[in-house]
Write a protein that holds these residues in place. Structure first.
Motif, PDB file in Angstrom:
ATOM      1  N   PRO A 211       0.821  -1.207   0.000  1.00 37.88           N
ATOM      2  CA  PRO A 211       0.000   0.000   0.000  1.00 37.88           C
ATOM      3  C   PRO A 211       0.858   1.261   0.000  1.00 37.88           C
ATOM      4  N   TRP A 213      -0.805   4.842   0.456  1.00 41.05           N
ATOM      5  CA  TRP A 213      -1.983   5.700   0.509  1.00 41.05           C
ATOM      6  C   TRP A 213      -1.542   7.153   0.647  1.00 41.05           C
ATOM      7  N   THR A 303      -9.858   7.999  -4.523  1.00 39.42           N
ATOM      8  CA  THR A 303     -10.929   7.539  -3.638  1.00 39.42           C
ATOM      9  C   THR A 303     -11.666   8.667  -2.927  1.00 39.42           C
ATOM     10  N   ASP A 323      -5.500   5.827  -3.359  1.00 38.28           N
ATOM     11  CA  ASP A 323      -5.130   4.496  -2.893  1.00 38.28           C
ATOM     12  C   ASP A 323      -4.214   3.890  -3.954  1.00 38.28           C
ATOM     13  N   ARG A 325      -1.481   1.018  -5.024  1.00 33.26           N
ATOM     14  CA  ARG A 325      -1.039  -0.339  -4.697  1.00 33.26           C
ATOM     15  C   ARG A 325       0.134  -0.680  -5.618  1.00 33.26           C
TER      16      ARG A 325
END
Length: 452
Positions: A211, A213, A303, A323, A325
């Motif tokens: 992740p 973020w 998001t 977000d 990844r």
């Protein structure tokens, strides 16, 4: 319904698998009824439930309290005789994601049993696996199994929000719990159908995406909306986000994904002529499937966007959440710098809200071999173990950081529809899959750690 069948290595234990499945079903239904939605969490009630269940088989446990009801639980079956190996860890998390009750066919916290299927939030993610692991602990005690290393059961808080009150709290306060040899956790399920065909493919995840973020913030100039100007924070942020969305996306094949595609070719799910070394073929192939696209790209999902509080006022600031990844071998610093260059606005501040490297485990270990042998013992050539890369992240990264080999492995054979209920609506698991998971997992544990 899949009938109970005993894997070859378990026949000596003379286990009534139907009774075990019924016991596990009752436990899972009760566990689902404990609402551990995160936020806020409230995992203490779940930890106390697991403690009581373990105690019925005289398995002592320890609670780990991070405050405000954020409680994890550990339990250990000690090795017999000299112990030169680090523990074998059965890991799960107690918390679950929120629900939109109006979209469920049944009460998500009632743990209802309908036609051999247990419904409720957490049935798959991941209270079901937690009960499979608990039953492996119980069966080990009931049948007097002896191991060459400790068998450690660990159910943690706060996985769904990044683990600050769970796995990271334990890393700081009880680091011995993260000192393991092999770890089995979420991150890979099995498939009873794949690409439109019947299948028995057990996912096995040596790695997962990391992740990253981000929160973007920008300051502009306020003003009356009737007099537009060139320093509108919202407009600048929208332009920057559009450049991120339009960025070039080149697929990249990691070892687990290549191994997965090679297995699919051997099993007839992919045509023999698919060239896994041809970048154009792979780009076309992955563009047709959202999951394959996710596991072959560093992804960005916008998001949230927030700005303004009055229709006729140009706001002074705006912000967005991303977000991201990343594939296991992507450098997060380089990736963020790349996004910053794409946005091309020095006024945008980038804050990292959550970021870690998920790492990768070896597929050439006794644990990986034990999984393949257990599945083969149960199903013969009818089934296969399929390496996968999880597009989501799990607590396994904390174990990989300490040198443990951590794997996603939930041995249940799910339909595509069942898989979509994870973090979605009408989450459920069949009793047959619950029983199958216990059988396979117990077989794997014995193959890895049983002392002869």
């Amino acid at each position: 319904m899949m009938p109970p069948m005993t894997p070859g290595r378990l026949k000596d234990l003379d286990i009534d698998w139907q009774a075990i499945t019924d016991e596990a079903s009752d436990l899972l239904r009760a566990y689902i009824r404990i609402n551990t939605t995160n936020p806020p969490g409230g995992e203490e009630a779940g930890a106390l439930f697991l403690r009581e269940a373990l105690a019925r088989d005289a398995i002592a446990s320890e609670l780990h309290d991070a405050g405000s009801g954020r409680v994890s639980i550990s339990a250990r079956i000690p090795s017999t005789g000299p112990c030169g190996e680090k523990p074998l860890v059965l890991l799960s998390h107690i918390d679950v994601v929120p629900v939109e009750v109006e979209h469920w066919d049944l009460d998500p916290f009632a743990g209802e049993l309908r036609d051999g299927v247990i419904w409720g939030r957490g049935a798959l993610d991941m209270k079901g696996m937690g009960i499979m692991e608990l039953m492996v602990m119980a069966l080990a005690v009931r049948h007097g199994l002896s191991f060459d290393r400790d068998l450690l059961f660990l159910a943690v808080a706060d996985e769904e929000e990044g683990g600050r009150h769970g796995i990271h709290f334990l890393a700081d306060t009880a680091p011995h719990l993260l000192d393991g040899s092999y770890v089995f956790n979420e991150g890979a399920y099995g498939f009873s159908e794949f690409m439109g065909k019947p299948a028995k493919l057990f996912g096995f995840g040596p790695s997962e995406k990391s992740p990253c973020w981000l929160r973007l913030r920008i300051q502009g100039s306020p003003g009356h909306a009737s007099v537009p100007h060139g320093d509108n924070a919202v407009a600048r942020l929208v332009r920057a986000l559009a450049r991120v969305e339009e960025r070039a996306r080149e697929p990249r094949m990691t070892p687990p994904v290549r191994a997965m595609l090679e297995l699919l070719k051997r099993r007839g799910f992919l045509a023999e002529e698919v060239d896994l070394d041809d970048s154009e073929t792979i780009a076309l192939f992955t563009s047709a499937d959202a999951h394959l696209h996710a596991v072959t790209h560093d992804t960005v999902s916008i998001t949230g966007v927030k700005a303004g509080n009055k229709h006729n006022v140009i706001p002074v600031s705006a912000e967005a959440t991303l977000d991201c990844r990343l594939l296991p071998d992507t450098d997060a610093d380089e990736f963020v710098a790349h996004l910053e260059a794409l946005m091309d606005d020095p006024g945008i501040e980038i804050e990292r809200l959550l970021a870690h490297s998920s790492g990768a485990s070896s597929m050439d270990t006794p644990a990986a071999s034990a999984v393949a042998e257990a599945v083969g013992s149960r199903f013969g050539d009818e089934a296969a173990v399929m390496p996968v890369l999880s597009p989501g992240f799990t607590d396994s990264h904390a174990y990989r950081r300490t040198g443990a080999q951590a794997y996603g492995f939930i041995p249940a054979l799910l339909t595509r529809e069942e898989l979509t209920t994870i973090h979605g609506h009408n989450e459920r698991i069949s009793q047959a899959n619950l029983g199958l998971g216990i059988e396979i997992l117990l077989d794997v544990v014995r193959r890895i750690a049983e002392r002869h």
